[in-house]
Structures are given as C-alpha cells and as structure tokens.
Write a protein that holds these residues in place. Structure first.
Motif, PDB file in Angstrom:
ATOM      1  N   THR A   1       0.831  -1.209   0.000  1.00 46.22           N
ATOM      2  CA  THR A   1       0.000   0.000   0.000  1.00 46.22           C
ATOM      3  C   THR A   1       0.862   1.253   0.000  1.00 46.22           C
ATOM      4  O   THR A   1       0.627   2.181  -0.782  1.00 46.22           O
ATOM      5  CB  THR A   1      -0.937   0.004   1.224  1.00 46.22           C
ATOM      6  N   SER A   2       1.867   1.300   0.875  1.00 48.92           N
ATOM      7  CA  SER A   2       2.694   2.503   0.976  1.00 48.92           C
ATOM      8  C   SER A   2       3.485   2.744  -0.299  1.00 48.92           C
ATOM      9  O   SER A   2       3.544   3.873  -0.804  1.00 48.92           O
ATOM     10  CB  SER A   2       3.633   2.398   2.180  1.00 48.92           C
TER      11      SER A   2
ATOM     12  N   SER B   1       2.811   1.671  -3.348  1.00 46.30           N
ATOM     13  CA  SER B   1       1.902   2.012  -4.440  1.00 46.30           C
ATOM     14  C   SER B   1       1.435   3.461  -4.343  1.00 46.30           C
ATOM     15  O   SER B   1       1.347   4.165  -5.355  1.00 46.30           O
ATOM     16  CB  SER B   1       0.695   1.068  -4.436  1.00 46.30           C
ATOM     17  N   ILE B   2       1.125   3.914  -3.126  1.00 48.09           N
ATOM     18  CA  ILE B   2       0.685   5.304  -2.953  1.00 48.09           C
ATOM     19  C   ILE B   2       1.822   6.258  -3.286  1.00 48.09           C
ATOM     20  O   ILE B   2       1.625   7.275  -3.981  1.00 48.09           O
ATOM     21  CB  ILE B   2       0.184   5.533  -1.509  1.00 48.09           C
TER      22      ILE B   2
ATOM     23  N   ASP C   1       2.188   6.447  -7.023  1.00 50.65           N
ATOM     24  CA  ASP C   1       1.151   7.301  -7.617  1.00 50.65           C
ATOM     25  C   ASP C   1       1.439   8.772  -7.370  1.00 50.65           C
ATOM     26  O   ASP C   1       1.230   9.621  -8.256  1.00 50.65           O
ATOM     27  CB  ASP C   1      -0.221   6.937  -7.035  1.00 50.65           C
ATOM     28  N   ASN C   2       1.914   9.100  -6.166  1.00 44.98           N
ATOM     29  CA  ASN C   2       2.256  10.494  -5.866  1.00 44.98           C
ATOM     30  C   ASN C   2       3.340  11.010  -6.802  1.00 44.98           C
ATOM     31  O   ASN C   2       3.259  12.133  -7.314  1.00 44.98           O
ATOM     32  CB  ASN C   2       2.733  10.617  -4.419  1.00 44.98           C
TER      33      ASN C   2
ATOM     34  N   ILE D   1      -1.092   3.377   4.501  1.00 44.95           N
ATOM     35  CA  ILE D   1      -1.442   4.791   4.299  1.00 44.95           C
ATOM     36  C   ILE D   1      -0.617   5.672   5.216  1.00 44.95           C
ATOM     37  O   ILE D   1      -0.080   6.714   4.794  1.00 44.95           O
ATOM     38  CB  ILE D   1      -2.953   4.998   4.538  1.00 44.95           C
TER      39      ILE D   1
ATOM     40  N   SER E   1       2.997   5.853   4.008  1.00 40.83           N
ATOM     41  CA  SER E   1       3.225   6.558   2.740  1.00 40.83           C
ATOM     42  C   SER E   1       3.624   8.016   2.958  1.00 40.83           C
ATOM     43  O   SER E   1       4.318   8.601   2.117  1.00 40.83           O
ATOM     44  CB  SER E   1       1.965   6.490   1.876  1.00 40.83           C
TER      45      SER E   1
ATOM     46  N   SER F   1       1.802  13.394  -0.147  1.00 37.62           N
ATOM     47  CA  SER F   1       1.101  12.120   0.004  1.00 37.62           C
ATOM     48  C   SER F   1      -0.398  12.365   0.128  1.00 37.62           C
ATOM     49  O   SER F   1      -0.837  13.280   0.821  1.00 37.62           O
ATOM     50  CB  SER F   1       1.625  11.365   1.229  1.00 37.62           C
ATOM     51  N   GLN F   2      -1.147  11.554  -0.590  1.00 33.98           N
ATOM     52  CA  GLN F   2      -2.602  11.634  -0.553  1.00 33.98           C
ATOM     53  C   GLN F   2      -3.166  10.333   0.018  1.00 33.98           C
ATOM     54  O   GLN F   2      -2.643   9.250  -0.254  1.00 33.98           O
ATOM     55  CB  GLN F   2      -3.162  11.852  -1.970  1.00 33.98           C
TER      56      GLN F   2
ATOM     57  N   SER G   1      -5.258   7.314  -0.054  1.00 37.55           N
ATOM     58  CA  SER G   1      -5.875   6.541  -1.127  1.00 37.55           C
ATOM     59  C   SER G   1      -6.342   5.201  -0.570  1.00 37.55           C
ATOM     60  O   SER G   1      -5.541   4.447  -0.014  1.00 37.55           O
ATOM     61  CB  SER G   1      -4.867   6.320  -2.273  1.00 37.55           C
TER      62      SER G   1
ATOM     63  N   TYR H   1      -5.734   1.158  -2.879  1.00 40.09           N
ATOM     64  CA  TYR H   1      -4.781   0.075  -2.652  1.00 40.09           C
ATOM     65  C   TYR H   1      -5.099  -0.726  -1.395  1.00 40.09           C
ATOM     66  O   TYR H   1      -4.684  -1.874  -1.274  1.00 40.09           O
ATOM     67  CB  TYR H   1      -3.361   0.641  -2.595  1.00 40.09           C
TER      68      TYR H   1
END
Length: 785
Positions: A32-33, A35-36, A39-40, A332, A335, A353-354, A356, A359
């Motif tokens: 998760t971290s 992937s986020i 994306d960022n 999360i 991230s 960082s957003q 999300s 994920y």
C-alpha cells in the motif's frame, strides 16, 4: 456453533495465527505505501512536465548564434526549438573551504512560456536588464539564503554580485547532479540558477551565441525521425551530444526509480502473501487432521461438505480480512514519511502524500485470494472423509528403516530421542520438506536483507579505498596540455603524485546496439585511479584497444575480441576499437584506455581534462586557495569531503535499512515458530505417551528439538546457495547506469543469518518447552470416540 468453534480454535492457537497475521500485515503495508508513493510521484511528475513544457529532445553544442536557432524550427518534426546559454560558475564563499557551484541557465526574455519553464516557487519576476537570478529551492534552503540577498559569483575570472529575487524549479533538474560521478543531489555544493539571456550574454565571452538546445516534437513524430534531420545541421556548430528526454539525466533517474517502485509493489505482496499462504496451508491441514473426529461427528449431525469447507475457510478469510485492513491502514500512514523522503531527493513541485483507499481494497482482495487458496487446499481433505471413517483415529504412517540408519558412525552416536526424531523426519516427509524449505527461506531472508543493509558501504569503500585512491581531483574548464598540467600542478608543494586523465564522451556501437558513455584515458602505470578485476587484481589501461565495464559490455552485447564503432564530437570520423578486457564497475559505466593511446586515436595531440592528485592533507587548502579563481580550473573535488557526504546520507536513512532487516527476522521467526507449533499440536498424544512411559519433560523435548535442529541444519545449508541466487537476481533487478550492486559471499553475511535463524529456533523451542511442561496427560490421552 461453528462460529464459536472457530473462535475457540483461533484463541487456542493465537500465537501461531498472530505470526501469520503479522506477515500478511507487513506485506500489504509495504504494498500500500509503495503504491501510494508511486502514484504520488507519477502524478507530480506528469503535472509538472505538462505545465513546464518539458523538452522532448536536447542537444549540446560548442556555440551557435542565437539568431540561427529559429531556422531549425523549419525541420520536419520539430514543433518548437529554443537556444540557451548554460554555464557553471563558482560561488565565492571566502569563509568556506569547500567549493560551491551554480549552473546558470539563460531564459528567453521575449517568451512568456518557454520550453522547460522554471516554476516560480516564491519571489518576484526577473528584471531583463539587471543581474537578478532565481535559484533552485533546495540550494536556497541548503545555503541558508534569503530573498533580496546578494550572491557573489566568479564569472570569467571576475567577482560579480547577483540579487536573489526568487526560487524556481525546472523539470530538467528534478534530480540535479553536477557530474555523472555523483550518486545523488548535493545542494550544499551545487545548485541551479536562472537569469535572462539578455543579461547572461553580457557576462561570458560567447556573447550572442548559445551552447544548449531544447526542442519539442510535433504529434506523430518520434525523436529518431528528428535526430536524423537535426544532427547534420548541428555538426558545423560543434555538436557535443544530442539525446532524447529518455536519456536526460534527471528524467532517467526518476524513471528508473519509478520502475523499481513498480517492481517492488508487485513483488512485495506476492512474496509476503506467499509465505503467509504456506503457513496457513500447514496450519489448516494439520487442524483438519487433528479434528477428523470432530469433522465426522459434524457430518453425522447433518453438516454438509460445503458448510465444513466454508467453516475452515473462514479461519483463513478472517486472517486475510484483518491483515488486509491493518496492513492497508498502516500503509497509508507509512506513505507520508516515504513521500517526504522522496521529496528530499526529487524536487517535484506538488509532491505530497494523498490518502488513497484504492490500494487498501486491492490489498484486501489479494489477501482474500491467497487466504482462500491456502484455506481450500489446506482443508479439502475434510471433503473426502466419511462420518464413520472420520470418527476413527487416522492410521499412523508406516515405519521403516531410513537411509541414515546405514551410516553406523552417525546412528551409533544418537540417543534414543535422536533415533526417534530421525525416523520421524522420514516418516512425515511432506512436513519435513516444508519445514526445511521454510527455514531455508527464513535464512535467505535474513541474509539478503542484511546484505543490502551494508551494500552502500561496500560500494563507497570500493570506490574510495580501492578505485579512486587520490585525495583531490582537479577538473579543467577546457582540455589542457599534458605537459602544462604536469609542470603546473606537479611542482606544487605537497604533491606526492600527479596523474592526468582524459574524459571523452562517446557513443559506442556494436551491431545494432549503441550506448552513450564516457571513455577515461589514464596513464599506463595509473595508481590513483585503478581498474580492478572481480578478484581485485589491477588492470593496466591498454595501449591497444579498450577495456569496458561489465554493465556497458552487457548492454552492448559485446565480448572480448569484438570490434566496436566509436563516435565522438572530438573525432572527425567514426573510429574502430577492439574490446581487450571487461571488468566490473559498481559506480558508473565507463570504457578505459591509456591516455596517450586515446589522444592518438582521436587525433587530439596530448591533452588532459582533469588531474588526479595525491598530496599531503595540509597542502589541500593551499592548493584550493591558489587555484580557486583560476580560469582554466572548473571544479576541485576532494575525495574525503565526498566520502563524508556519503556517510551522512547513510546515517540519515540507515534506519530504513534496519527496518527491512527487522522484517527479515520477523518472517524467519514466524516460519520457524509456526512449524514448531504445528509439530507439537499434531504430536501431543505421542509426546504425552512418552511421558507416561517414564520420560521426563526434558527428554520429551529432546525428540522435538533434535528433529527441529536437523531440519534447521539442512535448511540453513540449502539457504546458502538459495541466498546467492536471490542476491544475483536482485543485483540484476536493481542495476542502473549509475550503479550496480556487487554480489559478495562474505562470511559475516552468513554468520548474521545463522545467528538470526538459531535465535528464532531457540525462542520457538522455549515456547514448546513451556507447552510440553503444561501438557495434561489425562486430557491428551483421553480417547475421543
């Protein structure tokens, strides 16, 4: 009723299931971290590139009148093209010994939105008639500057002051390095500054000429189409290099980092969920075998196969749900610091960082899939049992002589408990194989995570202790005469040894492959820059032919004895050169030749672009002071200062290396602990019988511990070659043009893995010893018909 049974079973084996839950949580947390963060980075990169109109192609030339640039826009495929003047200057800090440099980049004054538009972060627009500059935000912060402050620069031998009126970031300097020898940005010593072309042309001897071109492509055209038409037009202006966006240093490094993140985001969850799935499979398989009597009773009361399978699947699905939810939530949270860490290296405006939940959901789906598969294959044996058959105890596995019994020397050394344990290993082959594989994997996880914790130190040690043995490198603003360099610097007080070096940017071609690189020309008896084989033996720069770095040779698909084509702006024609050697190189990817041979091949005479010096420590400040304002000197790089910077970076982010090493220990313990608990659970009746027959708890424990140590020894032995396979695979996966990861079979690496595995085994055995001591003989031996 089945729900209460499930809760009772989970609580009875809470530690085993908790260890499995931890593995699922770690895997999905990392997934998760990462992937986020990925994306960022993608979102910030794409937005910035689009808004700043990042160039599709770049060209470096010696000089072209600025008025001629507009004519190149008529070339088919070019949408826009602009010329710039780019120059490196030194910041005059009299109180500092280290050199600080700024790269001045001109901006067209007549265009509101030029190619590679610097984004103004704070401050005011530039005045087209005064010496005002914008500087990169990282440099501004690292130097402790303020808006309106005067910054003194050494320009063409003159000390000039410039007013800082703002900070700005360009897409081509997201990852700003001054030279290819640097591994990461160092804003303490290098930054970017922007000023109008109208002002900049008055500062340098080039005047109205530009030395840097950037262009955008028309839709439907590729870079290669334009290069074929543009390159001949630039050769008369002294073309130095021409390359697409994909090869632009900052973009290339950012792209490689994103590729590695994509690989990690794919491999991490599969790795951890695969481990968790294997543990769940073993747990549920053993549970079904132990509860065959309960299964028969439930079937006799009318429960269907589907209801029973769903019941046992629920164990795995609950773990998958809890692990997915917990891992996603922690991912999360993780991230945010991960994104902040990347923001230090990559100066991307808008990088933040957003939160999300996408994920988190994908992670939970992955956890459900792996858990469902592990649960189904672990409990499908329940489908085959008939009620009458299930309510009878399972027939024990047949006993027979093992192969080890033929080794009389070994067999005669064993105690009764040792012989029982050895026979049990061969009687339950599937369990023994799974246990051995689990320990092998645990051993390899500890070894590889610990190895990559120290790999940066290995790289730095190799480069600064074995390869670059000089303590000062002087780079020249233009090629100088070898004799003049030796005469000027060789006689400086405190200089013990001087070696000239020639750095030649070139394109090497072999068959249909080509690669841009730098060829280093070194003296035949070079001592201050060593070319080493994988065994640490020194290779003399060849007077005939070229020696290639291993990665460069691999990318060209070449071998010793092959003939390469060499193109360089320093050579009039395409040249041929034979590969006479291939050596490992962990920082960079170069070719090597003897300096006089390289000069002769290119027809240059006798030139050097840098000098490597070994001198007394007390002489370094004097030499810096003597040549810090010398026009022919561009940069003076002190090896000790660079090494200190590397050490500071490793100290700043070393905790991340320890985090991954801890993950390796957690996985190792989870695997070993769970196999131990499963072994104890399925053999409670057997062990209790041994206690009834007169064995003490310690003697009963010896049966399990001997069996476990035998499996552990086999697993650790198998883990050594498996570790090497993992290290080679990861070395290939993480190799880039900037660095490659060496694979070393150091004893300390396997000692750490051995200690970690042994520690995990001892803790597991301590837990088993407590459980054996608490066995209720009456309850365990009670027949459950």
């Amino acid at each position: 009723m089945l729900k209460r049974k499930m809760l009772r079973d989970l609580m009875e084996n809470k530690l085993a299931y908790s260890a499995c839950l931890v593995i699922i949580t770690i895997g999905l947390m990392l997934y998760t971290s990462i992937s986020i963060v990925m994306d960022n980075l993608y979102e910030a990169k794409d937005n910035f590139y689009r808004e700043a109109r990042f160039a599709d192609g770049f060209a470096r030339i010696r000089g072209m009148p600025e008025a001629q640039v507009s004519r190149l826009a008529a070339i088919e495929g070019i949408a826009e093209i602009e010329g710039r003047l780019v120059k490196d200057v030194r910041v005059l800090y009299p109180e500092q010994e280290k050199n600080v440099y700024l790269r001045l980049v001109s901006l067209p004054g007549d265009k509101a939105n030029p190619i590679n538009t610097p984004l103004l972060m704070e401050g005011s627009p530039l005045n087209q008639n005064t010496r005002e500059i914008w500087v990169s935000p990282s440099f501004f912060e690292a130097q402790g500057l303020a808006l309106g402050e005067q910054l003194p620069l050494l320009v063409e031998g003159r000390a000039l002051s410039f007013t800082i009126v703002g900070t700005a970031q360009s897409p081509e300097f997201v990852y700003a390095m001054r030279t290819g020898r640097e591994l990461y940005p160092m804003p303490e010593t290098f930054g970017i500054a922007y000023l109008p072309f109208a002002v900049m042309k008055t500062l340098f001897q080039e005047g109205d000429q530009v030395n840097d071109l950037v262009f955008l492509l028309q839709p439907g055209y590729g870079y290669s189409d334009v290069e074929e038409r543009l390159k001949p037009r630039l050769e008369s202006y002294g073309l130095l290099s021409i390359f697409p966006r994909e090869n632009q240093a900052s973009h290339l490094i950012l792209s490689m980092e994103l590729q590695q993140l994509e690989g990690s985001a794919t491999a991490m969850p599969l790795l951890f969920l695969g481990i968790a799935g294997a543990i769940l499979y073993i747990l549920l398989k053993r549970m079904v075998e132990q509860q065959r009597g309960q299964i028969g009773t439930l079937k006799a009361f009318g429960y269907t196969n589907g209801e029973l399978v769903l019941h046992y699947l629920s164990y795995a699905l609950w773990l998958g749900f809890c692990g997915g939810l917990l891992g996603g939530s922690l991912g999360i949270w993780l991230s945010f610091p991960f994104t902040e860490m990347y923001a230090i290296f990559f100066q991307l405006p808008g990088l933040s960082s957003q939160i999300s939940y996408k994920y988190v959901g994908l992670g939970m789906i992955l956890a459900f899939i792996f858990s469902a598969l592990a649960g189904y294959f672990g409990c499908r044996a329940a489908l085959k049992l008939q009620p009458a058959e299930a309510m009878r105890p399972a027939a024990p596995p047949p006993g027979h002589h093992t192969g080890l019994e033929n080794w009389q020397f070994y067999w005669n050394l064993l105690t009764v408990q040792g012989k029982m344990a050895t026979r049990n290993l061969f009687r339950n082959k599937q369990r023994s194989i799974l246990t051995t594989i689990g320990i092998m994997f645990a051993f390899s996880m500890i070894a590889t995570t610990w190895y990559f914790r120290t790999v940066a130190e290995i790289l730095v040690f190799e480069q600064f202790a074995l390869v670059q043995t000089h303590n000062l490198q002087v780079n020249f603003a233009r090629p100088l005469s070898l004799q003049g360099v030796e005469r000027e610097l060789g006689r400086f007080p405190g200089v013990k040894r001087l070696e000239p070096m020639l750095e030649v940017p070139a394109t090497l071609k072999y068959r249909w492959l080509e690669k841009d690189s730098v060829i280093l020309g070194l003296p035949h008896d070079a001592f201050l820059y060593n070319i080493l084989t994988d065994k640490g033996e020194r290779v003399a720069p060849p007077r005939e032919g070229i020696v290639l770095a291993q990665r460069l040779a691999d990318e060209l698909g070449t071998r010793v004895g092959a003939e390469l084509l060499l193109e360089s702006y320093w050579a009039r024609d395409t040249l041929k050169v034979e590969v006479v050697g291939i050596v490992p190189q962990y920082l960079g990817s170069n070719g090597y030749m003897e300096i006089e041979a390289l000069n002769k091949l290119l027809g240059l005479g006798s030139l050097a672009t840098a000098a490597l010096l070994s001198l007394e420590d007390e002489a370094i400040p004097a030499l810096r002071e003597r040549y810090r304002e010398a026009k022919p000197v561009a940069v003076m790089e002190e090896s000790g200062a660079l090494l200190d910077t590397f050490d500071e970076l490793m100290a700043s982010f070393g905790y991340m290396q320890y985090v991954f090493a801890v993950f390796g220990f957690i996985i190792a313990f989870a695997i070993i602990y769970n196999t131990s608990i499963v072994s104890l659970s399925e053999r409670k009746r057997e062990l209790a019988s041994l206690k009834v027959m007169g064995m003490t708890s310690g003697e009963v424990l010896q049966v399990l511990t001997f069996e476990q140590w035998l499996s552990s020894i086999l697993g650790m032995l198998a883990g050594i070659p498996f570790t090497l396979v993992l290290m080679h695979a990861m070395s290939r996966a993480f190799a880039t043009d900037l660095f490659s990861i060496p694979v070393r079979t150091e004893a300390g690496l396997f000692i750490v893995a051995l200690l970690g595995t042994v520690f995990s085994v001892l803790v597991a055995q301590w837990t088993i010893a407590r459980r054996i001591g608490g066995l209720s003989l009456v309850e365990v031996l009670k027949e459950r018909d």
